[in-house]
Design a protein around this motif. Structure first.
Motif, PDB file in Angstrom:
ATOM      1  N   PRO A   9     -44.093  -2.886  44.982  1.00 47.96           N
ATOM      2  CA  PRO A   9     -42.822  -2.334  45.472  1.00 47.96           C
ATOM      3  C   PRO A   9     -41.868  -1.909  44.348  1.00 47.96           C
ATOM      4  CG  PRO A   9     -43.406  -4.279  46.739  1.00 47.96           C
ATOM      5  CD  PRO A   9     -44.358  -4.206  45.571  1.00 47.96           C
ATOM      6  N   THR A  10     -41.838  -2.659  43.267  1.00 49.75           N
ATOM      7  CA  THR A  10     -40.993  -2.291  42.129  1.00 49.75           C
ATOM      8  C   THR A  10     -41.506  -1.002  41.489  1.00 49.75           C
ATOM      9  OG1 THR A  10     -40.419  -4.597  41.728  1.00 49.75           O
ATOM     10  CG2 THR A  10     -40.095  -3.053  39.897  1.00 49.75           C
ATOM     11  N   ALA A  11     -42.809  -0.915  41.329  1.00 42.07           N
ATOM     12  CA  ALA A  11     -43.403   0.292  40.761  1.00 42.07           C
ATOM     13  C   ALA A  11     -43.183   1.487  41.683  1.00 42.07           C
ATOM     14  CB  ALA A  11     -44.893   0.068  40.518  1.00 42.07           C
ATOM     15  N   ARG A  12     -43.233   1.261  42.980  1.00 40.14           N
ATOM     16  CA  ARG A  12     -43.013   2.344  43.943  1.00 40.14           C
ATOM     17  C   ARG A  12     -41.575   2.853  43.845  1.00 40.14           C
ATOM     18  NH1 ARG A  12     -45.587   3.269  49.677  1.00 40.14           N
ATOM     19  NH2 ARG A  12     -47.271   2.137  48.664  1.00 40.14           N
ATOM     20  N   GLN A  13     -40.624   1.971  43.587  1.00 45.01           N
ATOM     21  CA  GLN A  13     -39.231   2.392  43.433  1.00 45.01           C
ATOM     22  C   GLN A  13     -39.086   3.332  42.240  1.00 45.01           C
ATOM     23  OE1 GLN A  13     -36.698   2.105  45.523  1.00 45.01           O
ATOM     24  NE2 GLN A  13     -35.457   3.305  44.099  1.00 45.01           N
ATOM     25  N   ARG A  14     -39.867   3.105  41.201  1.00 42.98           N
ATOM     26  CA  ARG A  14     -39.861   4.010  40.040  1.00 42.98           C
ATOM     27  C   ARG A  14     -40.334   5.403  40.448  1.00 42.98           C
ATOM     28  NH1 ARG A  14     -37.890   6.587  36.196  1.00 42.98           N
ATOM     29  NH2 ARG A  14     -39.239   7.105  34.477  1.00 42.98           N
ATOM     30  N   LEU A  15     -41.300   5.470  41.360  1.00 39.16           N
ATOM     31  CA  LEU A  15     -41.750   6.769  41.870  1.00 39.16           C
ATOM     32  C   LEU A  15     -40.629   7.480  42.614  1.00 39.16           C
ATOM     33  CD1 LEU A  15     -45.312   5.896  43.222  1.00 39.16           C
ATOM     34  CD2 LEU A  15     -44.720   6.982  41.045  1.00 39.16           C
ATOM     35  N   VAL A  16     -39.853   6.720  43.375  1.00 37.76           N
ATOM     36  CA  VAL A  16     -38.706   7.304  44.083  1.00 37.76           C
ATOM     37  C   VAL A  16     -37.726   7.899  43.077  1.00 37.76           C
ATOM     38  CG1 VAL A  16     -36.696   6.762  45.537  1.00 37.76           C
ATOM     39  CG2 VAL A  16     -38.956   5.831  46.123  1.00 37.76           C
ATOM     40  N   GLU A  17     -37.472   7.175  42.004  1.00 39.18           N
ATOM     41  CA  GLU A  17     -36.561   7.667  40.965  1.00 39.18           C
ATOM     42  C   GLU A  17     -37.098   8.953  40.324  1.00 39.18           C
ATOM     43  OE1 GLU A  17     -36.178   4.296  38.404  1.00 39.18           O
ATOM     44  OE2 GLU A  17     -35.154   3.117  39.953  1.00 39.18           O
ATOM     45  N   LEU A  18     -38.395   9.005  40.092  1.00 36.01           N
ATOM     46  CA  LEU A  18     -38.991  10.221  39.518  1.00 36.01           C
ATOM     47  C   LEU A  18     -38.882  11.394  40.479  1.00 36.01           C
ATOM     48  CD1 LEU A  18     -42.189   8.763  37.811  1.00 36.01           C
ATOM     49  CD2 LEU A  18     -40.145   9.680  36.678  1.00 36.01           C
ATOM     50  N   LYS A  19     -39.061  11.145  41.771  1.00 38.72           N
ATOM     51  CA  LYS A  19     -38.927  12.215  42.763  1.00 38.72           C
ATOM     52  C   LYS A  19     -37.485  12.717  42.802  1.00 38.72           C
ATOM     53  CE  LYS A  19     -39.891  15.072  45.998  1.00 38.72           C
ATOM     54  NZ  LYS A  19     -40.499  16.344  45.624  1.00 38.72           N
ATOM     55  N   LEU A  20     -36.533  11.806  42.755  1.00 35.59           N
ATOM     56  CA  LEU A  20     -35.127  12.213  42.754  1.00 35.59           C
ATOM     57  C   LEU A  20     -34.792  13.027  41.507  1.00 35.59           C
ATOM     58  CD1 LEU A  20     -33.479   8.978  44.170  1.00 35.59           C
ATOM     59  CD2 LEU A  20     -33.736  11.187  45.335  1.00 35.59           C
ATOM     60  N   ALA A  21     -35.367  12.666  40.370  1.00 34.69           N
ATOM     61  CA  ALA A  21     -35.145  13.442  39.142  1.00 34.69           C
ATOM     62  C   ALA A  21     -35.734  14.837  39.285  1.00 34.69           C
ATOM     63  CB  ALA A  21     -35.766  12.715  37.951  1.00 34.69           C
ATOM     64  N   SER A  22     -36.886  14.934  39.911  1.00 32.51           N
ATOM     65  CA  SER A  22     -37.513  16.229  40.148  1.00 32.51           C
ATOM     66  C   SER A  22     -36.636  17.088  41.059  1.00 32.51           C
ATOM     67  CB  SER A  22     -38.897  16.026  40.775  1.00 32.51           C
ATOM     68  OG  SER A  22     -39.455  17.240  41.168  1.00 32.51           O
ATOM     69  N   GLU A  23     -36.113  16.495  42.093  1.00 24.97           N
ATOM     70  CA  GLU A  23     -35.244  17.235  43.019  1.00 24.97           C
ATOM     71  C   GLU A  23     -33.958  17.676  42.337  1.00 24.97           C
ATOM     72  OE1 GLU A  23     -35.723  18.439  46.239  1.00 24.97           O
ATOM     73  OE2 GLU A  23     -37.744  17.963  45.567  1.00 24.97           O
ATOM     74  N   ALA A  24     -33.401  16.828  41.483  1.00 21.32           N
ATOM     75  CA  ALA A  24     -32.193  17.204  40.744  1.00 21.32           C
ATOM     76  C   ALA A  24     -32.474  18.404  39.842  1.00 21.32           C
ATOM     77  CB  ALA A  24     -31.684  16.022  39.929  1.00 21.32           C
ATOM     78  N   ALA A  25     -33.644  18.417  39.209  1.00 20.61           N
ATOM     79  CA  ALA A  25     -34.015  19.549  38.355  1.00 20.61           C
ATOM     80  C   ALA A  25     -34.195  20.819  39.187  1.00 20.61           C
ATOM     81  CB  ALA A  25     -35.285  19.224  37.576  1.00 20.61           C
ATOM     82  N   ARG A  26     -34.732  20.669  40.387  1.00 25.94           N
ATOM     83  CA  ARG A  26     -34.910  21.831  41.276  1.00 25.94           C
ATOM     84  C   ARG A  26     -33.567  22.403  41.688  1.00 25.94           C
ATOM     85  NH1 ARG A  26     -34.761  23.100  46.507  1.00 25.94           N
ATOM     86  NH2 ARG A  26     -34.250  20.989  47.099  1.00 25.94           N
ATOM     87  N   VAL A  27     -32.641  21.532  42.060  1.00 24.28           N
ATOM     88  CA  VAL A  27     -31.305  21.983  42.443  1.00 24.28           C
ATOM     89  C   VAL A  27     -30.633  22.701  41.282  1.00 24.28           C
ATOM     90  CG1 VAL A  27     -28.987  21.167  43.070  1.00 24.28           C
ATOM     91  CG2 VAL A  27     -30.992  20.275  44.269  1.00 24.28           C
ATOM     92  N   GLU A  28     -30.776  22.158  40.095  1.00 19.18           N
ATOM     93  CA  GLU A  28     -30.196  22.800  38.910  1.00 19.18           C
ATOM     94  C   GLU A  28     -30.815  24.183  38.680  1.00 19.18           C
ATOM     95  OE1 GLU A  28     -29.877  21.967  34.172  1.00 19.18           O
ATOM     96  OE2 GLU A  28     -29.626  20.260  35.532  1.00 19.18           O
ATOM     97  N   ALA A  29     -32.122  24.287  38.882  1.00 16.82           N
ATOM     98  CA  ALA A  29     -32.801  25.571  38.689  1.00 16.82           C
ATOM     99  C   ALA A  29     -32.309  26.621  39.670  1.00 16.82           C
ATOM    100  CB  ALA A  29     -34.310  25.388  38.820  1.00 16.82           C
ATOM    101  N   LEU A  30     -31.895  26.198  40.841  1.00 14.74           N
ATOM    102  CA  LEU A  30     -31.422  27.123  41.873  1.00 14.74           C
ATOM    103  C   LEU A  30     -29.994  27.615  41.627  1.00 14.74           C
ATOM    104  CD1 LEU A  30     -32.868  25.317  45.004  1.00 14.74           C
ATOM    105  CD2 LEU A  30     -33.525  27.590  44.166  1.00 14.74           C
TER     106      LEU A  30
END
Length: 84
Positions: A9-30
């Motif tokens: 579960p702790t490792a899975r939370q890190r995946l959530v953080e990586l997904k949120l970082a990816s989405e933030a980069a996408r929003v910035e690109a737009l």
């Protein structure tokens, strides 16, 4: 630190953080006109997320990498309200 075992579960939370970082980069690109450079950060962040999902599935013996990714994306983009 790579030798340190983290519970799933702790490792899975890190995946959530990586997904949120990816989405933030996408929003910035737009935020501006298209350019390869503008989208490069999103492509890199998305690749890091995808690689991390694959590695997580292998490390924790999860048979369905795609279900893991779906669960992480759902948690990142559509979090349920905190339980009281």
């Amino acid at each position: 630190m790579a030798d340190e075992q983290v519970d799933e579960p702790t490792a899975r939370q890190r995946l959530v953080e990586l997904k949120l970082a990816s989405e933030a980069a996408r929003v910035e690109a737009l935020q501006g006109p298209y350019s390869a450079e503008r989208w490069r950060h999103w492509l890199e962040a998305a690749a890091v997320f995808g690689d991390a999902v694959t590695e997580h599935a292998k490390q924790y013996g999860l048979e369905n990498r795609f279900k893991l990714e779906k669960d992480v994306v759902t948690k990142a983009l559509h979090p349920s309200p905190a339980e009281d």
